[in-house]
Write a protein that holds these residues in place. Structure first.
Motif: not given
Length: 75
Positions: A2-12
């Motif tokens: 779930s932490q990876l899902l939160y980080a994806l928009p930040l990296l996009a």
């Protein structure tokens, strides 16, 4: 996970900006080489340029020899 899902928009955003910059730099480099190839004048263009320069020189000579009948608007 779930932490990876939160980080994806930040990296996009930074990844997308990096890709856009890379694509823009690529297109700028290719368009610059295209412009250099197109900017070389042909022999016909060179002849036209020489003719026009002679015409301008002749007109400037005519202006220099004729007396000016125009009044100076600032006077």
């Amino acid at each position: 996970m779930s932490q990876l899902l939160y980080a994806l928009p930040l990296l996009a955003c930074p990844v997308g900006m990096g890709l856009m910059m890379w694509f823009m730099m690529r297109s700028k480099r290719t368009s610059a080489t295209d412009q250099q190839a197109q900017s070389a004048p042909t022999a016909e263009q060179e002849q036209e340029l020489i003719r026009l320069r002679k015409e301008v020189d002749a007109l400037r000579g005519d202006l220099a020899t004729k007396p000016s009948h125009h009044k100076d608007p600032s006077a």
